[in-house]
Design an enzyme around this catalytic site. Sequence first.
Site, PDB file in Angstrom:
ATOM      1  N   TYR A 249      10.126   6.600 -12.775  1.00  0.00           N
ATOM      2  CA  TYR A 249      10.971   7.153 -11.714  1.00  0.00           C
ATOM      3  C   TYR A 249      12.336   7.509 -12.285  1.00  0.00           C
ATOM      4  CZ  TYR A 249      13.929   7.126  -7.500  1.00  0.00           C
ATOM      5  OH  TYR A 249      14.840   7.440  -6.523  1.00  0.00           O
TER       6      TYR A 249
ATOM      7  N   ASP B 293      11.825   6.761   4.697  1.00  0.00           N
ATOM      8  CA  ASP B 293      11.050   5.677   5.296  1.00  0.00           C
ATOM      9  C   ASP B 293      11.677   5.188   6.599  1.00  0.00           C
ATOM     10  OD1 ASP B 293       9.668   6.013   2.986  1.00  0.00           O
ATOM     11  OD2 ASP B 293      10.110   4.036   2.149  1.00  0.00           O
TER      12      ASP B 293
ATOM     13  N   ALA C  60       0.816  -1.215   0.000  1.00  0.00           N
ATOM     14  CA  ALA C  60       0.000   0.000   0.000  1.00  0.00           C
ATOM     15  C   ALA C  60       0.851   1.267   0.000  1.00  0.00           C
ATOM     16  CB  ALA C  60      -0.926   0.001   1.209  1.00  0.00           C
ATOM     17  N   GLY C  61       2.167   1.106  -0.006  1.00  0.00           N
ATOM     18  CA  GLY C  61       3.036   2.280  -0.007  1.00  0.00           C
ATOM     19  C   GLY C  61       3.202   2.889   1.368  1.00  0.00           C
ATOM     20  N   LEU C  62       2.958   2.115   2.421  1.00  0.00           N
ATOM     21  CA  LEU C  62       3.094   2.617   3.794  1.00  0.00           C
ATOM     22  C   LEU C  62       4.379   2.124   4.449  1.00  0.00           C
ATOM     23  CD1 LEU C  62      -0.603   2.301   5.007  1.00  0.00           C
ATOM     24  CD2 LEU C  62       0.561   4.267   3.998  1.00  0.00           C
ATOM     25  N   SER C  63       5.263   1.576   3.633  1.00  0.00           N
ATOM     26  CA  SER C  63       6.624   1.233   4.026  1.00  0.00           C
ATOM     27  C   SER C  63       6.713   0.125   5.068  1.00  0.00           C
ATOM     28  CB  SER C  63       7.374   2.476   4.525  1.00  0.00           C
ATOM     29  OG  SER C  63       8.754   2.290   4.391  1.00  0.00           O
TER      30      SER C  63
ATOM     31  N   SER D 230       8.394  -2.497   4.585  1.00  0.00           N
ATOM     32  CA  SER D 230       9.776  -2.985   4.555  1.00  0.00           C
ATOM     33  C   SER D 230      10.662  -2.204   5.519  1.00  0.00           C
ATOM     34  CB  SER D 230      10.344  -2.904   3.135  1.00  0.00           C
ATOM     35  OG  SER D 230      10.287  -1.579   2.638  1.00  0.00           O
TER      36      SER D 230
END
Length: 397
Positions: A226, A176, A127-130, A132
Amino acid sequence: MADIENRSKDLVDKFIELYGVAPAAMVKSPGRVNLIGEHTDYNDGYVLPIAINYETMVALAPSNDSTVCLYSSNLDRTSVFSLDKIVHDRINKWSNYPRGVAWMLQRKNIPIEGVNVTIDGDVPMGAGLSSSASLEVAFAFALQAIFEFEMSGAEMAVLCQKAENDFAGVKCGIMDQFISRLGKKDHALFIDCRTLDYQPVPLLQSGIKVIVADTLKKRGLVDSEYNTRRAQCEEAVTLLKRRLPGITALRDVSVADFRKYGMDLPPTVRRRAEHIVHENDRVLESVKLLKQGNIEGFGKLMNESHISLRDLYEVSCRELDVMVEAAWNVKGVYGSRMTGAGFGGCTVSLVDDSAVDDFLKRVSNEYKARIGIAPKLYVCTPENGAEQLEYEVPEII
């Protein structure tokens, strides 16, 4: 808090079931969402993320040899490696994040030994909320808790970033890991991506929530686009150096400088540079407004950021635009924008408490009506970065 307590109890129980002893330490480390400052990190610029109330929990104890055994309760999978030879796990790819942390600690000659580990996370994956960075920081912080090596929060963030870049092979900036380690409750964290200077910025007055909305659109174009955006920003710097010889990144170009010399750039490169220059300025202005408690002014800057990302940097997509426009139409929303690399992923909205229920219903319904699927919505609050947890150990029979 009850959820944390229940999850920690479950994690302790699983640890004892797997390893026959109680854990020596347990920590949690949060995911994050960036409120403003998008695509500025690789231009040596500024970002303003928060740590959120979704986190990765790690329990561990020494294994008494060089073996590291990682168990993920989310996946019900185990990955084992030796500190004597740390290599990638091609099947359990999630394990390459803690593997990379151990690998980086060894490269820094920081003494660690083998550990047994259980992991549980509720940071939504993909979801792109990091998730990892949350896992990396939790593992590093837990190792520090039991082996007591000296390392500042900023140093740990950099080490975890390098683990992700150089071992896991994932390109990411410093944001992040930095916010996951150094976040502060009820604050955003202003980060200078060049100097790594940082400061907490008061964010939430009582009665405001941050809502993250996942479009569920997979970000298939991110890698190639990117690289293209990064190259365009570098081209802008090269061309602007003719007029501004002292600059090394777009972060060095002021709004006044850009107004004076921006027309020297090719049209597409000019649009990309215009976003970065003004986005950095928006982050700096955001810090001033939030310190003044001016939530309305900050919300307007969030809206401006989305328009710039959509029209100048061109990294939005229909799904993101529909989600943001739906949020803008809800009374009690201070601001809303896409967050993350773009071409899918999430939006972030600053919402008055009185409007949260209306937001969840109306945004979900409108998105489903226009896109055809229901989004996933997460009500978030700004939380502390990595913390050690207290836990009860049941009697082991």
